[in-house]
Design a protein around this motif. Structure first.
Motif, mmCIF file in Angstrom:
data_model
loop_
_atom_site.group_PDB
_atom_site.id
_atom_site.type_symbol
_atom_site.label_atom_id
_atom_site.label_comp_id
_atom_site.label_asym_id
_atom_site.label_seq_id
_atom_site.Cartn_x
_atom_site.Cartn_y
_atom_site.Cartn_z
ATOM 1 N N ALA A 224 34.627 34.924 40.046
ATOM 2 C CA ALA A 224 34.321 35.180 41.490
ATOM 3 C C ALA A 224 35.475 34.546 42.274
ATOM 4 O O ALA A 224 35.904 34.751 43.313
ATOM 5 C CB ALA A 224 32.946 34.930 42.203
ATOM 6 N N GLU A 225 35.898 33.196 41.754
ATOM 7 C CA GLU A 225 36.963 32.598 42.351
ATOM 8 C C GLU A 225 38.497 33.276 41.966
ATOM 9 O O GLU A 225 38.587 33.665 40.821
ATOM 10 C CB GLU A 225 36.946 31.001 41.821
ATOM 11 N N PRO A 226 39.260 33.232 42.829
ATOM 12 C CA PRO A 226 40.631 33.768 42.542
ATOM 13 C C PRO A 226 41.333 32.905 41.619
ATOM 14 O O PRO A 226 40.893 31.655 41.270
ATOM 15 C CB PRO A 226 41.520 33.450 43.815
ATOM 16 N N ALA A 253 38.513 38.888 42.722
ATOM 17 C CA ALA A 253 37.515 40.032 41.888
ATOM 18 C C ALA A 253 37.784 41.190 42.615
ATOM 19 O O ALA A 253 37.590 42.278 41.757
ATOM 20 C CB ALA A 253 36.281 39.427 42.164
ATOM 21 N N LYS A 254 38.255 41.464 43.579
ATOM 22 C CA LYS A 254 38.536 42.889 44.061
ATOM 23 C C LYS A 254 39.860 43.320 43.698
ATOM 24 O O LYS A 254 40.669 42.594 43.932
ATOM 25 C CB LYS A 254 38.313 42.924 45.769
ATOM 26 N N VAL A 292 42.149 37.240 33.865
ATOM 27 C CA VAL A 292 42.927 38.207 34.568
ATOM 28 C C VAL A 292 43.150 39.347 33.729
ATOM 29 O O VAL A 292 43.834 39.356 32.897
ATOM 30 C CB VAL A 292 44.185 37.629 35.284
ATOM 31 N N GLY A 293 42.962 40.766 34.623
ATOM 32 C CA GLY A 293 43.398 41.821 34.035
ATOM 33 C C GLY A 293 44.687 42.445 34.754
ATOM 34 O O GLY A 293 44.417 42.650 36.099
ATOM 35 N N PHE A 294 45.511 43.012 33.931
ATOM 36 C CA PHE A 294 46.469 43.597 34.613
ATOM 37 C C PHE A 294 46.972 45.165 34.011
ATOM 38 O O PHE A 294 46.691 45.443 32.971
ATOM 39 C CB PHE A 294 47.950 42.780 34.011
#
Length: 748
Positions: A224-226, A253-254, A292-294
């Protein structure tokens, strides 16, 4: 003069006693050379500041001191003026690169083609340090040819293409053990501290060099945290690989789409590095780990706003290089010379460079090759490489064209733009209202960031941020993002004071800092978000605030493993209090921290100061250094020293653990008698002596602005700037205006 010296100084500095290497009895009063002027200036300063005679000796009567100083001052001023040489400033590397890029409208890096500049008076734009040689001229020729190559294009506009590369294609075989998939995005769960990441676009690279746009979706996974990530571009050319840092960004998260533009080389790929995650995970297939998804990366380029590009049009106009003739070269050279030399082109200069083109054409060379020779010669001319000023005894101020250059290289580290040159052409730039308006315009222009980075890089020594690396075994949290944030804080702080015209008192202490999330965590300040540094109010009685407690400053004044009160103390004296610290005598041993923790630096310095010759300097040096001992080599606050203890049973492997090595004592006593318990109280003492800092900063800025060291004869100018600035609130922007409006700034 001699009577005063004999009565108050000869016991220590005459009759065989030469403390500090100074024998006043044999010191000539004629002041005929620079060493003599330097010695008498030192004597004047020590006496006027009450440092000599020392506190242990009887003080002379105030009227005797005043009479002594009044006798020396006019002689020093006259001698300093007489001995000062007029030195034309050569463009330093920063100024050269900025000037060529602004002149031609190119993005090409040229700095690496030139050697590092030497410093004088703390800055590398000082004319006396900027020598030139035959070898350097050869390097300037290569840089000029590279710049012209970048400016001129041939043929049709390269096709702009758009293609998409999915990082997933390279990691398929490692999913789901080491990487994951989340809504079409390739997820990385670890931090890689190297220069190679598997989340990249190596599968299809940029076809040619140029400006490209990279667009990609990104989102955190199971967090939830950046989470911060770094984007870099590389051509992966082995040991000769070119790596371009594109900056730091936050994934949230968004899902969101990030867009980056950059000039890159051929066969380059973008790759991503995630921060603040574990460096190794054996199996992430559960999908519960944060990451992290790219998504697929859309790459578009090379991008051109027009064809031929602005650089080509600016240089050649509408001339066709294939059919050009000698008569086409004349307007090109006339236009180029005027802009390159930063004043109207003289007819004899145009004729000189045109004859060079004519000679090449007569020898059978093509129009383009001949023209290139002329253009390169212009870029190697003293009129381009030097800020030449027409000096004569009859002149009381420099010309408006010369003023335009002096102003632009102060605030932009580059050539004057069209508006400045137009003011110079009209002969109005020296008028106070016009000059003030131009300074305001220049300080609002993005190019003023060059002034911010160039001045702080040298005054605060931020350029040395990579000179040392904190011991990774002890300072495990130090990383490139923290280092980046450190520089951003110090530059952002200076920029904020400049933009908002805040008092220079803030350099000594402030109730705010320029922080981002990473630096706030390092400082223990809560509630700060984002990658970009911004103004953050500090908690009451916080140790931070001002420049002395900024992590970048604390890092460049440490050696990576330990800290030294001596190094930091000298830094404070020279950069904040304007006190020149002489080098130690050659027979005096250095003070080094005891890495075993058996003796503290404070204990060693106490013993060192028992020698009177050492105490003369160390009574001034040590106290500021002690105050800053509360900070480790990364700028982190500490109450105890740390060291890495290698366990004897694992000595062959170097294995061990971090242990404490004694309590930090940040207290001290200034040479003037005031005591302080910690850095907070030390900063309060500095604020009580704000005038001394204001004088030091003014001298630093004027040295940078004028491109020369200040002498004794400049002191009236400095005093005038200080009075003007103080009368108007002592804001940093106000100080810059006062310097530009000073008679020193327009003096030949």
């Amino acid at each position: 003069m001699r009577e005063f010296l004999s009565k108050h100084c000869y016991d220590c500095h005459a009759n065989g006693a030469k403390k500090g290497g100074l024998d006043l009895e044999k010191l000539s009063t004629e002041m005929t050379d620079r060493p003599l002027v330097a010695n008498w200036t030192r004597i004047f300063d020590r006496v006027s500041q009450g440092q000599m005679p020392p506190a242990t000796e009887p003080k002379p009567a105030a009227k005797d001191t005043a009479s002594f100083l009044a006798a020396i001052e006019p002689r020093l001023k006259a001698a300093d003026k007489r001995l000062r040489e007029t030195v034309h400033r050569r463009l330093n590397r920063e100024g050269y690169q900025n000037t060529v890029r602004d002149l031609l409208g190119i993005d090409t890096e040229l700095k690496h083609l030139l050697p590092e500049d030497q410093q004088a008076g703390g800055f590398d734009n000082n004319g006396e340090a900027l020598a030139i040689s035959a070898e350097l001229m050869g390097q300037y020729l290569r840089a000029a040819e590279a710049a012209i190559d970048a400016a001129i294009v041939h043929g049709d506009r390269p096709k702009t293409v758009t293609f998409t590369v999915d990082p997933m294609n390279e990691i398929k075989k490692d999913i789901p053990r080491f990487f994951g998939l989340d809504d079409g995005r390739s997820v990385i769960y670890t931090t890689d501290k190297g220069n190679y990441s598997k989340i990249a676009t190596r599968e299809k690279r940029t076809p040619v060099a140029g400006r490209y746009r990279f667009r990609f979706p990104v989102a955190t996974h199971a967090s939830a945290e950046p989470i911060v990530f770094n984007a870099r571009v590389s051509d992966f050319d082995g040991l000769a690989a070119t790596n371009i840092d594109l900056g730091y960004f936050e994934a949230e998260a968004k899902p969101k789409t990030v867009e980056i533009e950059a000039v890159v080389g051929a066969r380059s790929a973008i790759q991503f590095f995630v921060l603040d995650l574990p460096t190794w995970l054996n199996d992430v297939s559960s999908g519960k780990f944060p990451g992290v998804g790219f998504g697929p990366v859309e790459i578009t380029g090379p991008l051109y706003a027009q064809w031929p590009p602005e650089s080509h049009k600016r240089l050649l106009g509408d001339v066709d290089l294939k059919t050009g003739k000698l008569e086409d070269a004349e307007p090109i050279l006339r236009r180029f010379i005027a802009r390159a030399f930063r004043q109207p082109a003289a007819e004899e200069e145009v004729a000189r460079y045109l004859s060079l083109v004519k000679g090449r054409l007569a020898a059978g060379r093509s129009f383009e090759a001949s023209l290139r020779s002329g253009l390169a010669a212009v870029l190697c001319s003293p009129n381009f490489l030097f800020l030449r000023e027409n000096i004569s005894e009859a002149k009381t101020r420099i010309s408006d064209y010369e003023l335009a250059s002096r102003l632009s290289y102060f605030l932009w580290s580059s050539m004057p733009d069209a508006e400045l040159l137009e003011c110079a052409r009209q002969g109005t730039l020296h008028e106070p209202a016009v000059l003030r308006a131009q300074v305001e315009r220049m300080l609002k222009d993005p190019r003023r960031d060059r002034f911010v980075s160039d001045f702080t890089g040298q005054w605060l020594r931020l350029r040395q941020i990579d000179a040392t690396t904190p011991d990774p075994k002890v300072y495990t949290e130090f990383d490139d993002f923290l280092k980046f944030s450190m520089i951003e804080e110090s530059q952002g702080f200076f920029r904020t004071l400049l933009e908002e015209d805040l008092s220079i008192r803030n350099f000594l202490d402030s109730d705010f800092a320029m922080l981002n999330r990473r630096l706030a965590k390092h400082y223990g300040v809560e509630g700060v978000r984002g990658v970009k540094v911004h103004k953050v109010p500090l908690p009451k009685d916080c140790v931070r605030g001002g420049v002395l407690t900024q992590a970048a400053v604390l890092k460049v004044t440490a050696n990576g493993t330990t800290t030294s009160p001596v190094l930091r103390g000298v830094w404070v004296l020279e950069n904040f209090l304007g006190q020149v610290v002489p080098p130690p005598p050659p027979n005096v041993g250095s003070i080094e921290p005891d890495t075993r923790g058996a003796t503290t630096v404070r204990e060693q310095l106490a013993k060192h100061r028992t020698a009177a010759s050492c105490n003369v300097c160390h009574q001034h040096i040590d106290p500021p250094g002690f105050a800053l001992e509360s900070f480790d080599p990364t700028g982190g606050f500490r109450k105890q020293y740390l060291r890495y203890y290698v366990e004897p049973k694992n000595a062959d492997k170097g294995w061990g653990k971090v242990i404490t090595a004694g309590n930090v004592d940040p207290s001290g006593q200034l040479a003037t008698g005031e005591k302080f318990a910690d850095v907070r109280e030390f900063k309060r003492l500095l604020l009580q002596n704000e005038d001394r800092f204001a004088h030091c900063l003014t001298e630093k800025l004027m040295t940078f602005a004028l491109g020369r060291e200040l002498g004794f004869s400049d002191r009236d100018y400095v005093d005038g700037v200080l009075k003007s600035s103080a009368a108007n609130g002592r804001g940093l922007r106000t100080l810059v205006h006062a310097i530009v409006e000073s008679p020193a700034f327009v003096a030949p």
